[in-house]
Scaffold this active site. Sequence first.
Site, PDB file in Angstrom:
ATOM      1  N   HIS A   1      -7.722  -5.689  -0.096  1.00 17.87           N
ATOM      2  CA  HIS A   1      -6.479  -4.954   0.097  1.00 17.87           C
ATOM      3  C   HIS A   1      -5.760  -5.516   1.334  1.00 17.87           C
ATOM      4  O   HIS A   1      -6.220  -5.311   2.463  1.00 17.87           O
ATOM      5  CB  HIS A   1      -6.889  -3.493   0.340  1.00 17.87           C
ATOM      6  CG  HIS A   1      -5.757  -2.532   0.440  1.00 17.87           C
ATOM      7  ND1 HIS A   1      -5.031  -2.153  -0.665  1.00 17.87           N
ATOM      8  CD2 HIS A   1      -5.246  -1.863   1.491  1.00 17.87           C
ATOM      9  CE1 HIS A   1      -4.116  -1.265  -0.281  1.00 17.87           C
ATOM     10  NE2 HIS A   1      -4.219  -1.087   1.017  1.00 17.87           N
TER      11      HIS A   1
ATOM     12  N   SER B   1       0.820  -1.210   0.000  1.00 20.51           N
ATOM     13  CA  SER B   1       0.000   0.000   0.000  1.00 20.51           C
ATOM     14  C   SER B   1       0.861   1.271   0.000  1.00 20.51           C
ATOM     15  O   SER B   1       1.722   1.404  -0.856  1.00 20.51           O
ATOM     16  CB  SER B   1      -0.950  -0.073   1.200  1.00 20.51           C
ATOM     17  OG  SER B   1      -2.120   0.607   0.916  1.00 20.51           O
TER      18      SER B   1
HETATM   19  C1  GCU Z   1      -5.431   4.875   1.565  1.00 17.73           C
HETATM   20  C2  GCU Z   1      -4.787   5.617   0.426  1.00 17.73           C
HETATM   21  C3  GCU Z   1      -3.965   4.687  -0.460  1.00 17.73           C
HETATM   22  C4  GCU Z   1      -2.989   3.908   0.375  1.00 17.73           C
HETATM   23  C5  GCU Z   1      -3.690   3.215   1.500  1.00 17.73           C
HETATM   24  C6  GCU Z   1      -2.772   2.519   2.497  1.00 17.73           C
HETATM   25  O1  GCU Z   1      -6.392   3.991   1.080  1.00 17.73           O
HETATM   26  O2  GCU Z   1      -5.807   6.250  -0.324  1.00 17.73           O
HETATM   27  O3  GCU Z   1      -3.275   5.420  -1.438  1.00 17.73           O
HETATM   28  O4  GCU Z   1      -2.269   3.008  -0.436  1.00 17.73           O
HETATM   29  O5  GCU Z   1      -4.434   4.163   2.259  1.00 17.73           O
HETATM   30  O6  GCU Z   1      -1.593   2.797   2.562  1.00 17.73           O
HETATM   31  O7  GCU Z   1      -3.287   1.721   3.264  1.00 17.73           O
END
Ligand code: GCU
Length: 407
Positions: free
Chosen positions: A385, A256
Amino acid sequence: MKALSIVSTFLLLFSTQAELPDKYNEALVPAYELPEVLIKENGERVEDALAWSDRRAELLQLFAEHMHGHVPAGVSNEIFPKVRKQVDFLDGRATLREVRVHFVEPDGPFMDLLVILPAGEGPHPLFLGFNFGGNHTIHPSRDISLTESWVKKIRWMPEGAVVDHRATDLGRGCCHRWPVEDMIDSGIGLATAYYGDVDPDFDDGFKNGVHAIFGQPKKNEWGSIATWAWALSRAMDYIETVPECDSEKVAVFGHSRLGKTALWAGANDTRFAMVISNNSGSGGAALTRRRFGERLQDGNTMFPYWFSKRFHDYNEKEDTLPIDQHQLLALIAPRCLHIASASEDLWADPKGEYLSAYHAAPVYELLGKQGLGKEVRYHKRHGKHDVMPFDWQQFINTFQSEVIFAD
Ligand code: GCU
């Protein structure tokens, strides 16, 4: 909560494209033209490895200037590592070492690097990556010290794992994302640190973490992601000094926001033999111009300190940005690159992550590699995710076949 998420998964799986919000509607992805990866700013086509090295330098500058920000002039890369613990681990199958890596001066700000290596002299290949909750969250062992830094309570942490932004014993081993024993059993070590040691992940006006000594960044200077990426290179500086570590076989990993970080670290620092991006999405592996899922301005609004201030000039103006993310992936060529997506993680635009890898591949081919399917790997797992054992199995396979046993 569980019921809710089952319902939302059900809805996501069984709704038709038309019922999804506009930002997840493939039919609404506009026509776009990607900036060329193999054509220089002066219009010259890149035909060989020599010309690519100029183009590579040019692209690195463009990403620093418009997106991540430059490391400010005068920032010292000097580190002062202090080993605080060295013990046997996993019933003697591994060793565990805790090192406090001070930046700039012997008592400067620090990150606590946890290094777990297979037993034996080595040198051992290893994964390097930041964790979200503190080193103690990656494994239940009491040999791992609790982080002393400011921490945020994340939804997967149990109640009481963070009290007044300080870690407690209740958080030990609460993060399922690090299959340490599988790594060790595959002959691969792990070096990890808590990213908040370097720069706490909240909008503090760049006053804490290493920014406390480096000061306020200018408009085209580093945001937090570039700062975390810089610290991954400092971790690599330390790894290079450890005889038991094979510094030529280090895979930098991130999930992420930390996947965005791993990509930028890997683009800058060619010492990383492999770069792994897990669900890095917007500003990571996903093509910005697709405008699918998270858009450039979404990240800049929610996390205004992640990228440089200059990047905000491109909010809602994706087409004016002189770069796109396939070019970032190309900066990793000819080294091994593995991009992972998850089917329900539409916010990170799995298709955009794949296309980015696809459009980076010509650079691998130019450099005499095969590219997609070999040095450039992509997988999409079912589900949300996250980082799951399945993802690690793929990363370990790629690392073993393309880096460890490559020669
Ligand atoms: C949010 C953000 C993402 C990121 C994510 C994370 O969803 O919008 O860009 O990758 O957090 O790091 O968990």
